[in-house]
Design a protein around this motif. Structure first.
Motif, PDB file in Angstrom:
ATOM      1  N   LEU A   1       0.778  -1.297   0.064  1.00  0.00           N
ATOM      2  CA  LEU A   1      -0.069  -0.019  -0.201  1.00  0.00           C
ATOM      3  C   LEU A   1       0.895   1.368   0.075  1.00  0.00           C
ATOM      4  O   LEU A   1       0.695   2.135  -0.773  1.00  0.00           O
ATOM      5  CB  LEU A   1      -0.761   0.041   1.079  1.00  0.00           C
ATOM      6  CG  LEU A   1      -1.991  -1.088   1.201  1.00  0.00           C
ATOM      7  CD1 LEU A   1      -2.885  -1.034   2.350  1.00  0.00           C
ATOM      8  CD2 LEU A   1      -2.947  -0.993   0.067  1.00  0.00           C
ATOM      9  N   ILE A   2       2.005   1.253   0.829  1.00  0.00           N
ATOM     10  CA  ILE A   2       2.857   2.229   0.587  1.00  0.00           C
ATOM     11  C   ILE A   2       3.578   2.400  -0.672  1.00  0.00           C
ATOM     12  O   ILE A   2       3.661   3.513  -1.025  1.00  0.00           O
ATOM     13  CB  ILE A   2       3.847   2.287   1.810  1.00  0.00           C
ATOM     14  CG1 ILE A   2       3.325   2.390   3.126  1.00  0.00           C
ATOM     15  CG2 ILE A   2       5.156   3.031   1.752  1.00  0.00           C
ATOM     16  CD1 ILE A   2       4.382   2.099   4.540  1.00  0.00           C
TER      17      ILE A   2
ATOM     18  N   THR B   1      -2.536  10.445   1.513  1.00  0.00           N
ATOM     19  CA  THR B   1      -2.605   9.202   2.097  1.00  0.00           C
ATOM     20  C   THR B   1      -3.417   8.567   0.783  1.00  0.00           C
ATOM     21  O   THR B   1      -3.705   9.081  -0.195  1.00  0.00           O
ATOM     22  CB  THR B   1      -3.881   9.020   3.110  1.00  0.00           C
ATOM     23  OG1 THR B   1      -5.032   9.595   2.784  1.00  0.00           O
ATOM     24  CG2 THR B   1      -3.232   9.822   4.131  1.00  0.00           C
ATOM     25  N   LEU B   2      -3.039   7.289   0.618  1.00  0.00           N
ATOM     26  CA  LEU B   2      -3.743   6.435  -0.190  1.00  0.00           C
ATOM     27  C   LEU B   2      -5.130   6.412  -0.381  1.00  0.00           C
ATOM     28  O   LEU B   2      -5.712   6.624  -1.263  1.00  0.00           O
ATOM     29  CB  LEU B   2      -3.348   5.026   0.059  1.00  0.00           C
ATOM     30  CG  LEU B   2      -3.677   3.825  -1.069  1.00  0.00           C
ATOM     31  CD1 LEU B   2      -3.003   4.096  -2.318  1.00  0.00           C
ATOM     32  CD2 LEU B   2      -3.268   2.476  -0.685  1.00  0.00           C
ATOM     33  N   ALA B   3      -5.537   6.700   0.869  1.00  0.00           N
ATOM     34  CA  ALA B   3      -7.176   6.938   1.024  1.00  0.00           C
ATOM     35  C   ALA B   3      -7.536   8.048   0.121  1.00  0.00           C
ATOM     36  O   ALA B   3      -8.623   8.016  -0.643  1.00  0.00           O
ATOM     37  CB  ALA B   3      -7.863   7.305   2.369  1.00  0.00           C
ATOM     38  N   SER B   4      -6.876   9.214   0.249  1.00  0.00           N
ATOM     39  CA  SER B   4      -7.258  10.227  -0.655  1.00  0.00           C
ATOM     40  C   SER B   4      -7.172  10.126  -2.305  1.00  0.00           C
ATOM     41  O   SER B   4      -7.956  10.748  -2.899  1.00  0.00           O
ATOM     42  CB  SER B   4      -6.435  11.585  -0.288  1.00  0.00           C
ATOM     43  OG  SER B   4      -4.769  11.112  -0.514  1.00  0.00           O
TER      44      SER B   4
ATOM     45  N   LYS C   1      -0.256   4.161  11.095  1.00  0.00           N
ATOM     46  CA  LYS C   1      -1.778   3.982  11.370  1.00  0.00           C
ATOM     47  C   LYS C   1      -2.664   5.139  10.893  1.00  0.00           C
ATOM     48  O   LYS C   1      -3.759   4.902  10.667  1.00  0.00           O
ATOM     49  CB  LYS C   1      -1.664   4.185  13.005  1.00  0.00           C
ATOM     50  CG  LYS C   1      -1.189   3.219  13.937  1.00  0.00           C
ATOM     51  CD  LYS C   1      -1.482   1.630  13.394  1.00  0.00           C
ATOM     52  CE  LYS C   1      -0.849   0.709  14.314  1.00  0.00           C
ATOM     53  NZ  LYS C   1       0.343   0.482  14.340  1.00  0.00           N
ATOM     54  N   GLU C   2      -1.782   6.108  10.732  1.00  0.00           N
ATOM     55  CA  GLU C   2      -2.693   7.350   9.960  1.00  0.00           C
ATOM     56  C   GLU C   2      -2.635   7.425   8.150  1.00  0.00           C
ATOM     57  O   GLU C   2      -3.097   7.953   7.907  1.00  0.00           O
ATOM     58  CB  GLU C   2      -2.022   8.770  10.413  1.00  0.00           C
ATOM     59  CG  GLU C   2      -2.327   9.051  11.688  1.00  0.00           C
ATOM     60  CD  GLU C   2      -1.202   8.276  12.538  1.00  0.00           C
ATOM     61  OE1 GLU C   2      -1.660   8.042  13.746  1.00  0.00           O
ATOM     62  OE2 GLU C   2      -0.052   8.102  11.983  1.00  0.00           O
ATOM     63  N   LEU C   3      -1.997   6.068   7.847  1.00  0.00           N
ATOM     64  CA  LEU C   3      -1.713   6.056   6.426  1.00  0.00           C
ATOM     65  C   LEU C   3      -3.158   6.001   5.351  1.00  0.00           C
ATOM     66  O   LEU C   3      -3.390   6.668   4.479  1.00  0.00           O
ATOM     67  CB  LEU C   3      -0.896   5.092   5.933  1.00  0.00           C
ATOM     68  CG  LEU C   3      -0.602   4.675   4.450  1.00  0.00           C
ATOM     69  CD1 LEU C   3       0.234   5.862   3.806  1.00  0.00           C
ATOM     70  CD2 LEU C   3       0.069   3.309   4.227  1.00  0.00           C
ATOM     71  N   ILE C   4      -4.149   5.153   5.906  1.00  0.00           N
ATOM     72  CA  ILE C   4      -5.511   5.137   5.203  1.00  0.00           C
ATOM     73  C   ILE C   4      -6.442   5.126   6.259  1.00  0.00           C
ATOM     74  O   ILE C   4      -7.302   4.232   6.482  1.00  0.00           O
ATOM     75  CB  ILE C   4      -5.491   3.675   4.523  1.00  0.00           C
ATOM     76  CG1 ILE C   4      -4.364   3.509   3.769  1.00  0.00           C
ATOM     77  CG2 ILE C   4      -6.604   3.718   3.665  1.00  0.00           C
ATOM     78  CD1 ILE C   4      -4.126   2.159   3.072  1.00  0.00           C
TER      79      ILE C   4
END
Length: 414
Positions: free
Chosen positions: A284-285, A304-307, A406-409
């Protein structure tokens, strides 16, 4: 130039049909059936037992030597190379059959009879799949619609023309030829003038499937109902699209439920879970980093990947870059869904293990995944994550990155 073929039948001919290869079949009274060559030479002759009139003959479009014939209440399937013995026969109608029709896929055969009933014979299962009865008098003709193997048109001596869909037992549409005829008559009937009732004897459908013509008792009576057919088809297509969309939505929801159930019910030890988590987070990173490399102007807007996952839905440029990155690593959207689901479910309690530690605990992680993960989508996603990391395409997680994992996604689940 007209040519007269003789030397075949000794009784009146009732029906004809030509094959794509140029053969002609003719059925006559008293059970008489003939097959003719392209030049009019008689090639075969048979006489059905019982002496019932041969009322309909029909060649198979896909197999030119196969011939369907109705005589009395019976349907016989014949090989034109050997007419003496039937390949198969069916007795599904209660009264004399008047017309046969094959659908385009040749798995359904419709037979219309004197009782007003249309029997739909499943040729693969060799049994009646539908019995359509709405005509109040003899059903004289039936025809499947081209390009629509589940739809057919019928007409009868009740002066009615009906449109059927085999998914329903009732006709989708009915028109009464006598009512149409009365509306067209503006002047009163002259003394002594007799008008034949609009008894419908035959129906034929155009190759487009949207236009049909009906031969009625009066010679001038020819009904072309293209507008009604198009309107019905438009409505049917809209409903079909809505049902398909709804079905896809339900299927996606069911797949997501199965995926979450599988992720939450994994029976791994904490050490095994940490190892899988390490592969997942590294991939994911890596994906996030690779997208930012291709979109340097959007680094601050895609923290982030979520964005990325959220904004690619409406931003074509981001979507194109995202798809190119997935293709680069041999991944698909389903794999990302599985990996993100795993991260959301276990990211708050799992720890990252570097490569050396992973190798020390488990030598064959692929074997562990294949044997322990039963959900196919989750199994495929985890195996591909391992494949990407082991090939050296993923970036190793450094000690400085651990605090931000922990804040990545933070919003994948939503």
């Amino acid at each position: 130039m007209a040519v007269k073929w003789t030397g075949g039948h000794s009784s009146p001919i009732l029906c004809l049909n030509a094959s794509q290869e140029g053969l002609v079949a003719s059925g006559a009274e008293c059970g008489d059936l003939m097959v003719w060559g392209e030049d009019g030479t008689p090639l075969g002759h048979t006489h059905f037992q019982g002496a019932d009139d041969v009322t309909s003959v029909l060649f198979s479009p896909s197999c030119p030597t196969k011939l369907y014939a109705s005589h009395g209440e019976t349907i016989s399937i014949l090989d034109v190379r050997s007419l003496k013995e039937s390949l198969d026969h069916f007795h599904v109608n209660e009264e004399e059959i008047n017309c046969l029709s094959l659908n385009e896929t040749e798995n359904l055969l419709a037979s219309a009879d004197d009782s007003g009933t249309i029997k739909i014979l499943d040729l693969e299962k060799k049994k009646v799949s539908r019995s359509l009865k709405r005509h109040s008098n003899i059903c004289s003709s039936v025809a499947f619609r081209p390009q629509r193997p589940q739809s057919l048109v019928s007409c009868g001596l009740d002066m009615q023309v009906m449109l059927w869909n085999l998914q329903k037992a009732r006709p989708l549409w009915i028109t009464n030829l006598q009512e149409d005829e009365m509306e067209e008559m503006e002047s009163p009937q002259s003394p002594g003038q007799l008008l034949n009732p609009a008894l419908a004897h035959s129906v034929s459908v155009a190759s487009c499937g949207n236009i049909f013509s009906c031969g009625a008792e009066d010679d001038h009576k020819l009904q072309a109902l293209e507008a009604q057919f198009k309107e019905l088809d438009f409505t049917t297509d809209n409903l079909t699209q809505k049902f398909e969309c709804h079905s896809k939505t339900l299927a996606n929801q069911a797949a997501q439920d199965e995926l979450w159930t599988a992720v939450l019910s994994l029976k791994f030890t904490s050490m095994e879970l940490n190892i899988l988590y390490s592969y997942v987070i590294e991939v994911l990173i890596c994906l996030h980093t690779r997208v930012l490399e291709k979109l340097p102007d959007l680094v601050r807007g895609l923290p982030t990947l979520a964005s990325i996952l959220r904004r690619k839905v409406k931003n074509k440029h981001i979507r194109d870059v995202w798809e190119s990155v997935l293709e680069e690593y041999g991944l698909q959207e389903g794999d990302i869904t599985a990996l993100c689901t795993f991260f959301v479910a276990h990211g708050n309690k799992a720890e990252h293990y570097i490569d050396k530690v992973r190798q020390m605990y488990i030598r064959d992680v692929n074997f562990m995944i294949t044997n322990m993960v039963k959900n196919q989508a989750l199994q495929d996603g985890l195996l591909k994550a391992v494949q990407v990391v082991e090939k050296g395409k993923a970036v190793r997680v450094s000690e400085e990155q651990k605090s931000s994992l922990k804040e990545l996604i933070p919003s994948i689940k939503s």
